[in-house]
Design a protein around this motif. Structure first.
Motif, PDB file in Angstrom:
ATOM      1  N   TYR A 233       0.811  -1.223   0.000  1.00 15.67           N
ATOM      2  CA  TYR A 233       0.000   0.000   0.000  1.00 15.67           C
ATOM      3  C   TYR A 233       0.842   1.270   0.000  1.00 15.67           C
ATOM      4  CZ  TYR A 233      -4.218  -2.711   0.973  1.00 15.67           C
ATOM      5  OH  TYR A 233      -5.271  -3.585   0.874  1.00 15.67           O
ATOM      6  N   VAL A 234       2.125   1.150   0.229  1.00 14.95           N
ATOM      7  CA  VAL A 234       2.984   2.323   0.403  1.00 14.95           C
ATOM      8  C   VAL A 234       3.102   3.141  -0.881  1.00 14.95           C
ATOM      9  CG1 VAL A 234       5.338   3.099   0.907  1.00 14.95           C
ATOM     10  CG2 VAL A 234       4.304   1.254   2.265  1.00 14.95           C
ATOM     11  N   GLU A 235       2.967   4.464  -0.734  1.00 11.22           N
ATOM     12  CA  GLU A 235       3.118   5.395  -1.848  1.00 11.22           C
ATOM     13  C   GLU A 235       4.398   6.226  -1.730  1.00 11.22           C
ATOM     14  OE1 GLU A 235       1.034   5.730  -4.426  1.00 11.22           O
ATOM     15  OE2 GLU A 235      -0.455   4.282  -3.728  1.00 11.22           O
ATOM     16  N   ALA A 236       4.979   6.303  -0.549  1.00  6.70           N
ATOM     17  CA  ALA A 236       6.131   7.175  -0.300  1.00  6.70           C
ATOM     18  C   ALA A 236       7.334   6.786  -1.155  1.00  6.70           C
ATOM     19  CB  ALA A 236       6.510   7.128   1.178  1.00  6.70           C
ATOM     20  N   ASP A 237       7.954   7.772  -1.776  1.00  6.41           N
ATOM     21  CA  ASP A 237       9.111   7.533  -2.636  1.00  6.41           C
ATOM     22  C   ASP A 237      10.340   7.103  -1.851  1.00  6.41           C
ATOM     23  OD1 ASP A 237       7.662   8.227  -4.905  1.00  6.41           O
ATOM     24  OD2 ASP A 237       8.255  10.338  -4.795  1.00  6.41           O
TER      25      ASP A 237
ATOM     26  N   ARG B 202      -4.620  -0.426  -4.860  1.00  6.34           N
ATOM     27  CA  ARG B 202      -3.778   0.625  -4.297  1.00  6.34           C
ATOM     28  C   ARG B 202      -4.348   2.006  -4.648  1.00  6.34           C
ATOM     29  NH1 ARG B 202       0.637  -0.374  -6.787  1.00  6.34           N
ATOM     30  NH2 ARG B 202       1.545  -1.793  -5.263  1.00  6.34           N
ATOM     31  N   GLU B 203      -4.770   2.172  -5.883  1.00  2.00           N
ATOM     32  CA  GLU B 203      -5.337   3.448  -6.312  1.00  2.00           C
ATOM     33  C   GLU B 203      -6.621   3.767  -5.555  1.00  2.00           C
ATOM     34  OE1 GLU B 203      -4.078   5.746  -8.630  1.00  2.00           O
ATOM     35  OE2 GLU B 203      -2.302   4.500  -8.259  1.00  2.00           O
ATOM     36  N   LYS B 204      -7.478   2.776  -5.408  1.00  2.00           N
ATOM     37  CA  LYS B 204      -8.736   2.986  -4.674  1.00  2.00           C
ATOM     38  C   LYS B 204      -8.467   3.316  -3.213  1.00  2.00           C
ATOM     39  CE  LYS B 204     -11.612  -0.010  -7.592  1.00  2.00           C
ATOM     40  NZ  LYS B 204     -12.290  -1.332  -7.700  1.00  2.00           N
TER      41      LYS B 204
ATOM     42  N   LYS C   9      -8.575   7.018   1.166  1.00  3.89           N
ATOM     43  CA  LYS C   9      -7.827   7.447   2.358  1.00  3.89           C
ATOM     44  C   LYS C   9      -7.764   8.969   2.412  1.00  3.89           C
ATOM     45  CE  LYS C   9      -3.396   6.732   2.422  1.00  3.89           C
ATOM     46  NZ  LYS C   9      -2.097   6.022   2.498  1.00  3.89           N
ATOM     47  N   LYS C  10      -7.475   9.596   1.281  1.00  7.09           N
ATOM     48  CA  LYS C  10      -7.416  11.061   1.229  1.00  7.09           C
ATOM     49  C   LYS C  10      -8.771  11.671   1.587  1.00  7.09           C
ATOM     50  CE  LYS C  10      -3.640  11.557  -2.110  1.00  7.09           C
ATOM     51  NZ  LYS C  10      -3.272  11.966  -3.500  1.00  7.09           N
ATOM     52  N   LYS C  11      -9.827  11.044   1.111  1.00  5.07           N
ATOM     53  CA  LYS C  11     -11.177  11.532   1.401  1.00  5.07           C
ATOM     54  C   LYS C  11     -11.456  11.474   2.904  1.00  5.07           C
ATOM     55  CE  LYS C  11     -14.252   9.873  -1.371  1.00  5.07           C
ATOM     56  NZ  LYS C  11     -15.215   8.899  -1.951  1.00  5.07           N
ATOM     57  N   LEU C  12     -11.075  10.374   3.536  1.00 10.14           N
ATOM     58  CA  LEU C  12     -11.296  10.224   4.978  1.00 10.14           C
ATOM     59  C   LEU C  12     -10.408  11.175   5.778  1.00 10.14           C
ATOM     60  CD1 LEU C  12     -11.656   6.346   5.370  1.00 10.14           C
ATOM     61  CD2 LEU C  12     -13.421   8.051   5.804  1.00 10.14           C
ATOM     62  N   GLU C  13      -9.188  11.388   5.325  1.00  5.65           N
ATOM     63  CA  GLU C  13      -8.292  12.320   6.021  1.00  5.65           C
ATOM     64  C   GLU C  13      -8.890  13.721   6.059  1.00  5.65           C
ATOM     65  OE1 GLU C  13      -3.861  10.387   5.171  1.00  5.65           O
ATOM     66  OE2 GLU C  13      -4.781  11.733   3.698  1.00  5.65           O
ATOM     67  N   VAL C  14      -9.409  14.166   4.939  1.00  5.95           N
ATOM     68  CA  VAL C  14     -10.046  15.495   4.877  1.00  5.95           C
ATOM     69  C   VAL C  14     -11.258  15.541   5.794  1.00  5.95           C
ATOM     70  CG1 VAL C  14     -11.318  17.093   3.378  1.00  5.95           C
ATOM     71  CG2 VAL C  14      -9.215  16.000   2.547  1.00  5.95           C
ATOM     72  N   PHE C  15     -12.052  14.482   5.768  1.00  7.37           N
ATOM     73  CA  PHE C  15     -13.254  14.417   6.610  1.00  7.37           C
ATOM     74  C   PHE C  15     -12.899  14.543   8.085  1.00  7.37           C
ATOM     75  CE2 PHE C  15     -15.859  11.624   9.304  1.00  7.37           C
ATOM     76  CZ  PHE C  15     -17.096  12.254   9.199  1.00  7.37           C
ATOM     77  N   PHE C  16     -11.901  13.790   8.527  1.00  9.71           N
ATOM     78  CA  PHE C  16     -11.523  13.825   9.945  1.00  9.71           C
ATOM     79  C   PHE C  16     -10.999  15.204  10.342  1.00  9.71           C
ATOM     80  CE2 PHE C  16     -11.129   9.055   9.665  1.00  9.71           C
ATOM     81  CZ  PHE C  16     -12.120   8.799  10.595  1.00  9.71           C
ATOM     82  N   LYS C  17     -10.160  15.784   9.496  1.00 11.46           N
ATOM     83  CA  LYS C  17      -9.622  17.112   9.812  1.00 11.46           C
ATOM     84  C   LYS C  17     -10.730  18.159   9.870  1.00 11.46           C
ATOM     85  CE  LYS C  17      -5.063  16.070   7.911  1.00 11.46           C
ATOM     86  NZ  LYS C  17      -4.118  16.259   6.773  1.00 11.46           N
ATOM     87  N   ASP C  18     -11.699  18.038   8.963  1.00 11.66           N
ATOM     88  CA  ASP C  18     -12.835  18.963   8.976  1.00 11.66           C
ATOM     89  C   ASP C  18     -13.640  18.840  10.261  1.00 11.66           C
ATOM     90  OD1 ASP C  18     -12.146  19.946   6.517  1.00 11.66           O
ATOM     91  OD2 ASP C  18     -13.663  18.828   5.396  1.00 11.66           O
ATOM     92  N   ASN C  19     -13.571  17.664  10.881  1.00 12.56           N
ATOM     93  CA  ASN C  19     -14.309  17.416  12.121  1.00 12.56           C
ATOM     94  C   ASN C  19     -13.403  17.488  13.360  1.00 12.56           C
ATOM     95  OD1 ASN C  19     -17.312  16.542  11.585  1.00 12.56           O
ATOM     96  ND2 ASN C  19     -16.105  15.650   9.920  1.00 12.56           N
ATOM     97  N   ARG C  20     -12.279  18.180  13.196  1.00 13.40           N
ATOM     98  CA  ARG C  20     -11.357  18.459  14.289  1.00 13.40           C
ATOM     99  C   ARG C  20     -10.816  17.188  14.961  1.00 13.40           C
ATOM    100  NH1 ARG C  20     -14.329  23.667  17.215  1.00 13.40           N
ATOM    101  NH2 ARG C  20     -14.373  24.989  15.354  1.00 13.40           N
TER     102      ARG C  20
ATOM    103  N   ALA D  33      -0.615   2.937   4.935  1.00 20.45           N
ATOM    104  CA  ALA D  33      -1.248   1.614   4.941  1.00 20.45           C
ATOM    105  C   ALA D  33      -2.697   1.719   4.463  1.00 20.45           C
ATOM    106  CB  ALA D  33      -1.170   1.026   6.355  1.00 20.45           C
ATOM    107  N   ASN D  34      -3.488   0.708   4.755  1.00 19.54           N
ATOM    108  CA  ASN D  34      -4.901   0.704   4.345  1.00 19.54           C
ATOM    109  C   ASN D  34      -5.810   0.977   5.539  1.00 19.54           C
ATOM    110  OD1 ASN D  34      -4.488  -1.774   5.625  1.00 19.54           O
ATOM    111  ND2 ASN D  34      -5.933  -2.860   4.294  1.00 19.54           N
TER     112      ASN D  34
END
Length: 361
Positions: free
Chosen positions: A192-196, A272-274, A279-290, A298-299
């Motif tokens: 799952y890793v994307e980091a270069d 991996r793409e999905k 994951k990005k969508k959930l990250e934004v959601f959590f940050k928006d909800n403090r 990872a997944n």
């Protein structure tokens, strides 16, 4: 029975869907607790599973065909591989082979619980080094090495934080570790890793004979229910571990499914793409909800929700969503959420938002 056994607690997996339905009277439940692949396994695997073969015969204990397939895929020698009923069994074998009451082992905390569990059974002294901002503190871990140290554990990406150790830090760490101390790089979530700057551990095997890599077919490949994983390391070391392996520890079905899974890298790329998109969508959601999600390769996401994770776990459970409370994972104010399908994530976000609204009156 060893006295230590009385103090051990069994591994606590995410609650099964059917149990939650029965306990709470729910018709629909989604599980986002055990970091399984929500997209299942590839169609190539599904076709293989339909041809189950002959269950009355013992499997090939040497896993010859799978061994050849993995060796070809990784570009390593056949003798560098050891297969287990999940990488969990390989962890058990390593502890059995190398640890005793006269030795110690070094690991991060919190990290995957089975390193500590199996080391405790062997009576070894367990040295735990706290994570630094959710990441392995490799310098502090190296500082703990003494003449009795036998195994260093590096879970990369780390479970439960999802964070990773980069190539530069890991290379510096390996230079500090004596050649007679085994470093286990657990890459269960490596696909799952994307980091270069994620370490190329396979390349490092050419330099460090005391490096052992763990991988599994349970996560990205979607074969968690079949229990198959493996280790890659120096052939001389693997040959010493082989006699400890139970003679028929991986099933015929698991071996054939793993070969098919490995052959479908298109499925891996798609998953991996999905995973990255959701994951990005959930990250934004959590940050928006403090809420604070730890940066994850990872997944799953470990999320600081600001209150005891058990409370959030219970609230979501009653809404038909199974996550993991951070209380049992060493992060009491967190929950760990496996990245689901788009539909599952939308349902999760709706339920979480509903809970937040109820909290705010």
């Amino acid at each position: 029975m060893k006295p230590v056994v009385d103090d051990l607690k069994p591994y606590e997996p995410g609650k099964p869907i059917e149990v939650v339905k029965e306990e709470l009277g729910l018709d629909s439940v989604i599980k986002m607790a055990s970091n399984e692949n929500p997209h299942g396994s590839s169609q190539v695997v599904q076709k293989q599973l339909e041809q189950a073969g002959t269950p009355n015969l013992y499997p090939d204990g040497h896993a010859r065909e799978l061994r050849q397939a993995v060796a070809h895929y990784l570009q390593v020698e056949d003798g560098q591989l050891l297969f287990g009923a999940g990488s969990d069994e390989v962890i058990l074998l390593l502890c059995r082979a190398m640890l005793s009451a006269q030795t110690n082992t070094v690991m991060a905390t919190p990290t995957f619980s089975q390193y500590k569990q199996n080391a405790a059974v062997e009576g070894a002294r367990i040295i735990e080094v706290p994570l630094k901002d959710g990441v392995h503190d490799l310098d502090a871990m190296a500082d703990c090495i003494d003449d009795d140290t036998r195994i260093m554990w590096v879970c990369n990406p780390n479970n439960p934080s999802g964070t990773y150790v980069d190539a530069s830090d890991f290379s510096a760490f390996m230079k500090r570790v004596p050649s007679d101390v085994l470093v286990v790089m657990d890459e269960a979530y490596g696909e799952y890793v994307e980091a270069d700057d994620y370490p190329n551990s396979l390349e490092m095997l050419n330099t460090y004979e005391n490096l052992l890599i763990l991988r599994t077919f349970s996560k990205m490949y979607g074969l968690a229910g079949l229990r198959i994983g493996y280790a890659v390391g120096a052939e001389s070391f693997i040959s010493k571990l082989e006699p400890l392996r139970p003679p028929f520890n991986t099933t015929t079905l698991a071996q054939k499914a793993a070969i098919a899974a490995l052959d479908d890298q298109g499925f891996v790329h798609d998953c991996r793409e999905k995973n990255l998109r959701e994951k990005k969508k959930l990250e934004v959601f959590f940050k928006d909800n403090r809420c604070f999600p730890y940066p994850s390769e990872a997944n799953f996401l470990l999320v600081d929700v600001g209150i005891n994770g058990d409370r959030v776990f219970d609230a979501l459970l009653h809404r038909g969503i199974i996550v993991r409370s951070g209380e049992a994972l060493g992060f009491p104010n967190c929950i760990r959420v496996s990245i689901g399908t788009e539909k599952e994530n939308e349902q999760f976000m709706a339920s979480f938002a509903e809970w937040i609204q109820a909290q705010n009156g």
